[in-house]
Motif scaffolding. Structure first.
Motif, PDB file in Angstrom:
ATOM      1  N   UNK A  47      41.933  16.330  92.469  1.00  0.00           N
ATOM      2  CA  UNK A  47      43.074  16.859  92.804  1.00  0.00           C
ATOM      3  C   UNK A  47      44.242  16.602  91.780  1.00  0.00           C
ATOM      4  N   UNK A  48      45.111  17.570  91.659  1.00  0.00           N
ATOM      5  CA  UNK A  48      46.381  17.376  90.826  1.00  0.00           C
ATOM      6  C   UNK A  48      47.611  16.406  91.152  1.00  0.00           C
ATOM      7  N   UNK A 114      41.725  19.282 101.918  1.00  0.00           N
ATOM      8  CA  UNK A 114      42.147  20.663 101.503  1.00  0.00           C
ATOM      9  C   UNK A 114      41.199  21.478 101.933  1.00  0.00           C
ATOM     10  N   UNK A 115      41.489  23.099 101.957  1.00  0.00           N
ATOM     11  CA  UNK A 115      40.717  23.861 102.244  1.00  0.00           C
ATOM     12  C   UNK A 115      39.565  24.097 101.004  1.00  0.00           C
ATOM     13  N   UNK A 148      31.748  25.045  87.690  1.00  0.00           N
ATOM     14  CA  UNK A 148      33.124  24.586  87.875  1.00  0.00           C
ATOM     15  C   UNK A 148      33.889  25.845  88.297  1.00  0.00           C
ATOM     16  N   UNK A 149      34.746  25.219  89.517  1.00  0.00           N
ATOM     17  CA  UNK A 149      35.539  26.061  90.424  1.00  0.00           C
ATOM     18  C   UNK A 149      37.031  25.302  90.230  1.00  0.00           C
ATOM     19  N   UNK A 150      38.147  26.221  89.967  1.00  0.00           N
ATOM     20  CA  UNK A 150      39.368  25.414  90.080  1.00  0.00           C
ATOM     21  C   UNK A 150      40.413  26.347  90.821  1.00  0.00           C
ATOM     22  N   UNK A 158      43.401  21.873  92.284  1.00  0.00           N
ATOM     23  CA  UNK A 158      42.092  21.142  92.469  1.00  0.00           C
ATOM     24  C   UNK A 158      40.774  21.605  91.544  1.00  0.00           C
ATOM     25  N   UNK A 159      39.936  20.721  91.512  1.00  0.00           N
ATOM     26  CA  UNK A 159      38.869  21.148  90.278  1.00  0.00           C
ATOM     27  C   UNK A 159      37.459  20.570  91.143  1.00  0.00           C
ATOM     28  N   UNK A 160      36.619  21.378  91.348  1.00  0.00           N
ATOM     29  CA  UNK A 160      35.206  21.227  91.999  1.00  0.00           C
ATOM     30  C   UNK A 160      34.278  21.367  90.920  1.00  0.00           C
TER      31      UNK A 160
END
Length: 166
Positions: A47-48, A114-115, A148-150, A158-160
Protein backbone atom coordinates in the motif's frame (compact mmCIF):
# COMPACT_ATOMS: atom_id res chain seq x y z
CA UNK A 1 36.33 -26.98 5.70
CA UNK A 2 33.75 -26.36 8.37
CA UNK A 3 30.22 -25.47 7.26
CA UNK A 4 28.28 -23.25 9.63
CA UNK A 5 24.55 -23.37 10.27
CA UNK A 6 24.26 -19.81 8.92
CA UNK A 7 25.87 -20.84 5.59
CA UNK A 8 23.51 -23.82 5.25
CA UNK A 9 20.49 -21.64 6.06
CA UNK A 10 21.60 -19.00 3.54
CA UNK A 11 22.06 -21.62 0.82
CA UNK A 12 18.64 -23.07 1.60
CA UNK A 13 16.97 -19.65 1.35
CA UNK A 14 18.69 -18.94 -1.98
CA UNK A 15 17.62 -22.36 -3.31
CA UNK A 16 14.01 -21.80 -2.22
CA UNK A 17 13.84 -18.45 -4.03
CA UNK A 18 15.51 -19.92 -7.12
CA UNK A 19 13.07 -22.82 -7.26
CA UNK A 20 10.08 -20.60 -6.45
CA UNK A 21 11.00 -18.27 -9.30
CA UNK A 22 10.21 -20.97 -11.87
CA UNK A 23 6.73 -20.23 -13.17
CA UNK A 24 4.15 -22.29 -15.00
CA UNK A 25 0.60 -21.99 -16.19
CA UNK A 26 -2.14 -22.76 -13.67
CA UNK A 27 -3.11 -26.38 -13.21
CA UNK A 28 -6.65 -27.68 -13.40
CA UNK A 29 -7.90 -30.20 -10.86
CA UNK A 30 -10.82 -32.50 -11.49
CA UNK A 31 -13.46 -32.47 -8.79
CA UNK A 32 -16.76 -34.34 -9.15
CA UNK A 33 -16.52 -34.34 -12.94
CA UNK A 34 -15.69 -30.65 -13.31
CA UNK A 35 -12.36 -28.91 -13.66
CA UNK A 36 -11.38 -26.54 -10.89
CA UNK A 37 -8.64 -24.00 -11.51
CA UNK A 38 -5.70 -24.09 -9.13
CA UNK A 39 -2.70 -21.80 -8.71
CA UNK A 40 0.17 -21.57 -6.27
CA UNK A 41 3.02 -19.18 -5.81
CA UNK A 42 3.91 -16.05 -3.91
CA UNK A 43 1.97 -12.87 -3.44
CA UNK A 44 2.77 -9.40 -2.24
CA UNK A 45 0.23 -6.73 -1.38
CA UNK A 46 1.71 -3.27 -0.85
CA UNK A 47 0.00 0.00 0.00
CA UNK A 48 1.05 3.61 -0.58
CA UNK A 49 -0.14 4.44 2.94
CA UNK A 50 2.78 3.82 5.37
CA UNK A 51 0.52 2.95 8.33
CA UNK A 52 -1.12 0.15 6.34
CA UNK A 53 1.33 -2.76 6.47
CA UNK A 54 2.40 -4.64 3.39
CA UNK A 55 1.67 -8.36 3.20
CA UNK A 56 3.84 -11.13 1.73
CA UNK A 57 3.01 -14.85 1.65
CA UNK A 58 3.13 -18.05 -0.30
CA UNK A 59 -0.30 -19.11 -1.49
CA UNK A 60 -2.34 -21.98 -2.88
CA UNK A 61 -5.57 -20.87 -4.55
CA UNK A 62 -8.23 -23.30 -5.75
CA UNK A 63 -11.65 -22.58 -7.18
CA UNK A 64 -13.27 -19.48 -8.59
CA UNK A 65 -14.95 -16.29 -7.38
CA UNK A 66 -18.07 -18.27 -6.35
CA UNK A 67 -16.43 -21.07 -4.34
CA UNK A 68 -12.89 -21.92 -3.38
CA UNK A 69 -10.05 -21.91 -0.93
CA UNK A 70 -6.93 -19.82 -0.39
CA UNK A 71 -4.15 -21.11 1.85
CA UNK A 72 -1.50 -18.60 2.94
CA UNK A 73 1.89 -19.61 4.33
CA UNK A 74 4.80 -17.69 5.80
CA UNK A 75 8.38 -17.78 4.54
CA UNK A 76 9.18 -21.08 6.26
CA UNK A 77 6.03 -22.81 5.01
CA UNK A 78 4.10 -22.30 8.22
CA UNK A 79 0.35 -21.93 7.65
CA UNK A 80 -0.72 -18.34 8.32
CA UNK A 81 -4.37 -18.41 7.29
CA UNK A 82 -6.99 -20.40 5.42
CA UNK A 83 -9.79 -18.65 3.55
CA UNK A 84 -12.78 -20.64 2.26
CA UNK A 85 -15.86 -19.36 0.51
CA UNK A 86 -19.08 -20.29 -1.22
CA UNK A 87 -21.67 -18.11 -2.95
CA UNK A 88 -23.43 -17.71 0.43
CA UNK A 89 -20.61 -17.14 2.94
CA UNK A 90 -16.88 -17.04 3.65
CA UNK A 91 -14.63 -18.13 6.51
CA UNK A 92 -11.20 -17.06 7.67
CA UNK A 93 -9.21 -19.42 9.89
CA UNK A 94 -6.13 -17.95 11.53
CA UNK A 95 -4.39 -18.44 14.88
CA UNK A 96 -6.76 -21.28 15.73
CA UNK A 97 -9.85 -19.07 15.37
CA UNK A 98 -12.50 -19.05 12.65
CA UNK A 99 -14.34 -15.90 11.59
CA UNK A 100 -17.49 -15.89 9.46
CA UNK A 101 -18.27 -13.30 6.74
CA UNK A 102 -21.22 -12.68 4.44
CA UNK A 103 -19.05 -12.72 1.31
CA UNK A 104 -15.54 -13.28 -0.01
CA UNK A 105 -15.23 -9.55 -0.66
CA UNK A 106 -16.02 -8.77 3.00
CA UNK A 107 -13.52 -11.42 4.12
CA UNK A 108 -10.79 -10.04 1.82
CA UNK A 109 -11.39 -6.48 3.01
CA UNK A 110 -11.15 -7.60 6.66
CA UNK A 111 -8.05 -9.74 6.09
CA UNK A 112 -6.12 -7.12 4.09
CA UNK A 113 -7.61 -3.88 5.36
CA UNK A 114 -8.82 -2.86 1.88
CA UNK A 115 -11.36 -3.98 -0.72
CA UNK A 116 -9.86 -6.22 -3.41
CA UNK A 117 -11.30 -7.07 -6.86
CA UNK A 118 -11.77 -10.79 -6.18
CA UNK A 119 -13.91 -11.70 -9.23
CA UNK A 120 -11.55 -9.75 -11.49
CA UNK A 121 -8.54 -11.52 -9.97
CA UNK A 122 -9.85 -14.89 -11.15
CA UNK A 123 -10.47 -13.44 -14.62
CA UNK A 124 -6.95 -11.98 -14.69
CA UNK A 125 -5.46 -15.34 -13.66
CA UNK A 126 -7.36 -16.90 -16.58
CA UNK A 127 -5.72 -14.32 -18.88
CA UNK A 128 -8.94 -12.37 -19.40
CA UNK A 129 -8.93 -8.59 -19.04
CA UNK A 130 -11.49 -7.36 -16.53
CA UNK A 131 -12.40 -3.74 -15.90
CA UNK A 132 -12.55 -2.67 -12.25
CA UNK A 133 -12.90 0.98 -11.21
CA UNK A 134 -9.57 2.23 -9.92
CA UNK A 135 -7.66 -0.96 -10.78
CA UNK A 136 -5.44 -1.81 -13.75
CA UNK A 137 -3.94 -5.22 -14.36
CA UNK A 138 -0.82 -5.98 -16.36
CA UNK A 139 -1.34 -9.41 -17.92
CA UNK A 140 1.61 -9.11 -20.33
CA UNK A 141 3.79 -11.48 -18.24
CA UNK A 142 1.12 -13.98 -17.27
CA UNK A 143 2.62 -16.60 -19.60
CA UNK A 144 5.82 -16.27 -17.53
CA UNK A 145 3.80 -16.67 -14.32
CA UNK A 146 3.63 -13.03 -13.25
CA UNK A 147 0.62 -10.81 -12.62
CA UNK A 148 0.61 -7.20 -11.47
CA UNK A 149 -2.54 -5.31 -10.47
CA UNK A 150 -2.48 -1.72 -9.23
CA UNK A 151 -5.14 0.45 -7.61
CA UNK A 152 -4.91 4.18 -8.17
CA UNK A 153 -8.24 5.14 -6.53
CA UNK A 154 -9.91 5.22 -4.16
CA UNK A 155 -6.86 5.78 -1.99
CA UNK A 156 -4.62 4.60 -0.71
CA UNK A 157 -2.91 3.22 -3.79
CA UNK A 158 -2.26 -0.51 -3.70
CA UNK A 159 -0.16 -2.97 -5.65
CA UNK A 160 -0.82 -6.72 -5.84
CA UNK A 161 1.93 -8.90 -7.32
CA UNK A 162 1.59 -12.63 -7.93
CA UNK A 163 4.33 -14.98 -9.00
CA UNK A 164 2.96 -18.36 -10.04
CA UNK A 165 5.07 -21.45 -9.57
CA UNK A 166 4.89 -25.08 -10.64
Amino acid sequence: MRVTLRAVASALVIAIFFIAGCAQQPAAKALAGQEIASWRGRLALRFDKPEQPSFFASFELTGNARAGELLLSGPLGTAVASLRWTAQAAWLRSNGETQHFDSLEALAAEATGTPLPIAALFQWLDGQPAQVDGWTADLSQLAQGRLLAQRSYPGPGAELRLILEP
